[in-house]
Design a protein around this motif. Structure first.
Motif, mmCIF file in Angstrom:
data_model
loop_
_atom_site.group_PDB
_atom_site.id
_atom_site.type_symbol
_atom_site.label_atom_id
_atom_site.label_comp_id
_atom_site.label_asym_id
_atom_site.label_seq_id
_atom_site.Cartn_x
_atom_site.Cartn_y
_atom_site.Cartn_z
ATOM 1 N N VAL A 1 45.562 59.269 44.335
ATOM 2 C CA VAL A 1 44.440 58.348 44.210
ATOM 3 C C VAL A 1 44.825 57.151 43.341
ATOM 4 O O VAL A 1 44.432 56.009 43.630
ATOM 5 N N GLU A 2 45.598 57.380 42.289
ATOM 6 C CA GLU A 2 46.075 56.261 41.475
ATOM 7 C C GLU A 2 46.924 55.307 42.325
ATOM 8 O O GLU A 2 46.832 54.080 42.185
ATOM 9 N N THR A 3 47.742 55.866 43.207
ATOM 10 C CA THR A 3 48.551 55.037 44.102
ATOM 11 C C THR A 3 47.664 54.240 45.045
ATOM 12 O O THR A 3 47.899 53.050 45.293
ATOM 13 N N LEU A 4 46.627 54.877 45.572
ATOM 14 C CA LEU A 4 45.701 54.189 46.467
ATOM 15 C C LEU A 4 44.983 53.061 45.734
ATOM 16 O O LEU A 4 44.800 51.964 46.285
ATOM 17 N N ILE A 5 44.572 53.299 44.494
ATOM 18 C CA ILE A 5 43.932 52.255 43.692
ATOM 19 C C ILE A 5 44.886 51.066 43.527
ATOM 20 O O ILE A 5 44.484 49.904 43.685
ATOM 21 N N ALA A 6 46.150 51.366 43.231
ATOM 22 C CA ALA A 6 47.137 50.297 43.042
ATOM 23 C C ALA A 6 47.360 49.516 44.333
ATOM 24 O O ALA A 6 47.471 48.283 44.323
ATOM 25 N N GLU A 7 47.404 50.208 45.461
ATOM 26 C CA GLU A 7 47.601 49.538 46.755
ATOM 27 C C GLU A 7 46.435 48.623 47.088
ATOM 28 O O GLU A 7 46.625 47.494 47.561
ATOM 29 N N LEU A 8 45.225 49.111 46.866
ATOM 30 C CA LEU A 8 44.037 48.298 47.147
ATOM 31 C C LEU A 8 43.979 47.080 46.223
ATOM 32 O O LEU A 8 43.605 45.979 46.656
ATOM 33 N N THR A 9 44.350 47.272 44.974
ATOM 34 C CA THR A 9 44.352 46.163 44.018
ATOM 35 C C THR A 9 45.369 45.104 44.414
ATOM 36 O O THR A 9 45.098 43.897 44.339
ATOM 37 N N GLU A 10 46.534 45.551 44.861
ATOM 38 C CA GLU A 10 47.563 44.603 45.308
ATOM 39 C C GLU A 10 47.112 43.870 46.575
ATOM 40 O O GLU A 10 47.324 42.662 46.718
ATOM 41 N N ALA B 1 39.270 27.489 43.769
ATOM 42 C CA ALA B 1 39.346 26.578 42.632
ATOM 43 C C ALA B 1 39.548 27.344 41.330
ATOM 44 O O ALA B 1 39.084 28.470 41.161
ATOM 45 N N GLU B 2 40.236 26.683 40.392
ATOM 46 C CA GLU B 2 40.399 27.221 39.045
ATOM 47 C C GLU B 2 39.311 26.649 38.135
ATOM 48 O O GLU B 2 38.811 25.548 38.381
ATOM 49 N N PRO B 3 38.924 27.403 37.081
ATOM 50 C CA PRO B 3 39.477 28.692 36.656
ATOM 51 C C PRO B 3 38.890 29.903 37.367
ATOM 52 O O PRO B 3 39.211 31.031 37.033
ATOM 53 N N GLY B 4 38.039 29.658 38.367
ATOM 54 C CA GLY B 4 37.368 30.770 39.029
ATOM 55 C C GLY B 4 38.317 31.756 39.673
ATOM 56 O O GLY B 4 38.134 32.976 39.561
ATOM 57 N N ALA B 5 39.358 31.260 40.347
ATOM 58 C CA ALA B 5 40.283 32.158 41.038
ATOM 59 C C ALA B 5 40.974 33.090 40.061
ATOM 60 O O ALA B 5 41.067 34.306 40.286
ATOM 61 N N THR B 6 41.459 32.540 38.957
ATOM 62 C CA THR B 6 42.134 33.372 37.963
ATOM 63 C C THR B 6 41.171 34.379 37.347
ATOM 64 O O THR B 6 41.510 35.549 37.155
ATOM 65 N N MET B 7 39.962 33.942 37.060
ATOM 66 C CA MET B 7 38.989 34.857 36.464
ATOM 67 C C MET B 7 38.618 35.991 37.414
ATOM 68 O O MET B 7 38.438 37.136 36.983
ATOM 69 N N LEU B 8 38.519 35.714 38.708
ATOM 70 C CA LEU B 8 38.247 36.784 39.671
ATOM 71 C C LEU B 8 39.376 37.811 39.647
ATOM 72 O O LEU B 8 39.132 39.021 39.710
ATOM 73 N N GLY B 9 40.612 37.335 39.558
ATOM 74 C CA GLY B 9 41.739 38.262 39.481
ATOM 75 C C GLY B 9 41.712 39.098 38.220
ATOM 76 O O GLY B 9 41.981 40.307 38.250
ATOM 77 N N LEU B 10 41.382 38.476 37.099
ATOM 78 C CA LEU B 10 41.304 39.219 35.833
ATOM 79 C C LEU B 10 40.162 40.233 35.849
ATOM 80 O O LEU B 10 40.308 41.360 35.365
ATOM 81 N N LEU B 11 39.035 39.835 36.397
ATOM 82 C CA LEU B 11 37.908 40.763 36.504
ATOM 83 C C LEU B 11 38.259 41.954 37.387
ATOM 84 O O LEU B 11 37.887 43.101 37.084
ATOM 85 N N ALA B 12 38.966 41.694 38.475
ATOM 86 C CA ALA B 12 39.362 42.782 39.372
ATOM 87 C C ALA B 12 40.256 43.780 38.637
ATOM 88 O O ALA B 12 40.050 44.995 38.729
ATOM 89 N N ARG B 13 41.234 43.269 37.906
ATOM 90 C CA ARG B 13 42.111 44.158 37.149
ATOM 91 C C ARG B 13 41.338 44.961 36.114
ATOM 92 O O ARG B 13 41.531 46.179 35.955
ATOM 93 N N ALA B 14 40.457 44.291 35.402
ATOM 94 C CA ALA B 14 39.677 44.977 34.377
ATOM 95 C C ALA B 14 38.779 46.053 34.999
ATOM 96 O O ALA B 14 38.583 47.132 34.429
ATOM 97 N N ALA B 15 38.228 45.766 36.174
ATOM 98 C CA ALA B 15 37.323 46.697 36.828
ATOM 99 C C ALA B 15 38.035 47.970 37.249
ATOM 100 O O ALA B 15 37.474 49.071 37.148
ATOM 101 N N VAL B 16 39.261 47.853 37.729
ATOM 102 C CA VAL B 16 39.957 49.040 38.252
ATOM 103 C C VAL B 16 40.797 49.739 37.183
ATOM 104 O O VAL B 16 41.235 50.876 37.395
ATOM 105 N N GLU B 17 41.002 49.095 36.042
ATOM 106 C CA GLU B 17 41.789 49.712 34.975
ATOM 107 C C GLU B 17 40.922 50.185 33.814
ATOM 108 O O GLU B 17 41.423 50.616 32.780
ATOM 109 N N ARG B 18 39.611 50.146 33.991
ATOM 110 C CA ARG B 18 38.693 50.480 32.904
ATOM 111 C C ARG B 18 38.734 51.975 32.566
ATOM 112 O O ARG B 18 39.200 52.785 33.362
#
Length: 391
Positions: free
Chosen positions: A351-360, A372-389
């Motif tokens: 499941v950890e592997t599946l989470i990593a694949e989906l995140t990638e 547009a920036e900074p929105g694009a970067t913030m969406l990426g950071l939010l995604a990482r934070a959401a799945v690594e919480r």
């Protein structure tokens, strides 16, 4: 029109460094950027105060319903609202323009909808705690018993929680409707369409979840996992991430094609988000998650984690899982035994592997979107934070 009581945009907001990654970027810190949390919380306080006034004017006893709603709204990470806001920014939303208040109130409507879903979901799952506190149906049931009222205390608590969910849903609709007053008709129509689809799909997801719990399982792992992931997508992934992002794009005036294109990023993040929730439901620290350790095992949730374990289990491991999954009286020792099976079968790693694949997959889609920036970067950071919480 934008709510003039919402906090003004902080001056000279810092733009996140794309090279910084998610390291050190907690969900709380990310949601605080550009005053998102403060604005959404202010909108929620205003909506909650209005709801309380209306309830109490109807009958003084209804003040208890307002208290319970306030308690649930006080918690939460505001991730859905943040995804909405930064998608708005990524599609050209101006943080100093007249429509900032609209998107913040849209975020508040998402939070109210989540509250409605949580009130109902806790009843359906027979959950005892939420964010470290008794769930609404347990709290009202305990009050019934404590005051020595007549009738079934548990039924009273469940009935009250259902009504609380209905109230939060009504408040969600009102907040979204009021937020869209005065915005251009095409923008309002697009946003309403996203908000409506989100609600329909959550109900379908809830039904699929209820259905999955009663269908035969354990004999066809591929079919079981396909069903489990369908539940994840409909019940959680879309309303947690995909639709908030689509709503932000719609509120920025993006056309239908651009709104639809947000799914390529939002859906895999949403699925990874729920898979992380499933891992935390078994292996999370109760002091951090606010729910008893192993609660998902006691509820017998048919998650991808459990399905992967059953598919790879020895006969003895399989018998142990099937004998104890769904036992509400599961003790700590047996929880540890079941956790061991989930690890030994490789299910947790899978499941950890599946989470990593989906995140990638999501990251690749975001890179290709040209937002547009900074929105694009913030969406990426939010995604990482959401799945690594961790909660």
């Amino acid at each position: 029109m934008p709510n003039p009581s919402l906090p003004a945009m902080p001056p000279a907001p810092s733009v996140p460094d794309p090279a910084a990654g998610a390291a050190g970027a907690s969900p709380t810190a990310l949601v605080d950027r550009e005053g998102v949390r403060a604005g959404v919380d202010e909108a929620l306080r205003a909506a909650s105060a209005g709801l309380r006034d209306e309830l109490v004017a109807t009958h003084p006893d209804a003040d208890e319903l307002a208290d319970a709603t306030d308690e649930l709204l006080t918690g939460g990470k505001r991730l859905r609202a943040a995804f909405c806001y930064w998608a708005w920014r990524a599609h050209g939303g101006d943080p100093h323009g007249p429509h900032r208040g609209v998107v913040l109130r849209g975020g508040a409507a998402l939070e109210l909808f989540q509250a409605a879903a949580l009130f109902h979901d806790d009843v359906m799952d027979a959950s005892d705690t939420r964010r470290g506190h008794p769930t609404a149906h347990r709290a009202f049931g305990a009050r019934h018993r404590g005051l020595g009222w007549s009738g079934d205390a548990d039924r009273y608590g469940e009935n009250t929680a259902i009504l609380l969910g209905d109230l939060a849903l009504i408040a969600s609709h009102r907040e979204m409707g009021d937020a869209l007053d005065g915005v251009p008709a095409p923008v309002a129509s697009s946003a309403r369409g996203v908000f409506g689809r989100m609600q329909t799909e959550v109900i379908v997801g809830q039904y699929l979840d209820v259905q999955a719990q009663v269908l035969p399982w354990g004999d066809d792992p591929a079919a079981d996992e396909e069903r489990a992931r369908a539940v994840i997508r409909s019940k959680s992934a879309r309303y947690s991430v995909e639709h908030p992002i689509a709503l932000g794009a719609a509120l920025a005036g993006a056309d239908d094609a651009a709104v639809a294109a947000t799914s390529a990023f939002g859906l895999p993040v949403g699925e990874a988000f729920q898979l992380r929730d499933d891992v935390l439901g078994v292996f999370g620290d109760a002091r951090v998650t606010g729910k008893p350790a192993g609660d998902d095992l006691r509820e017998g949730k048919r998650t991808v984690l459990v399905i992967r374990a059953l598919a790879a289990a020895t006969p003895a491991q399989r018998a142990l899982l099937l004998a104890h999954l769904g036992d509400p009286e599961l003790d700590a020792s047996t929880v540890e035994d079941l956790r061991a099976v989930l690890v030994e079968t490789g299910a947790r790693d899978a499941v950890e592997t599946l989470i990593a694949e989906l995140t990638e997959q999501a990251a690749d889609a975001l890179d290709l979107a040209g937002l547009a920036e900074p929105g694009a970067t913030m969406l990426g950071l939010l995604a990482r934070a959401a799945v690594e919480r961790t909660a």
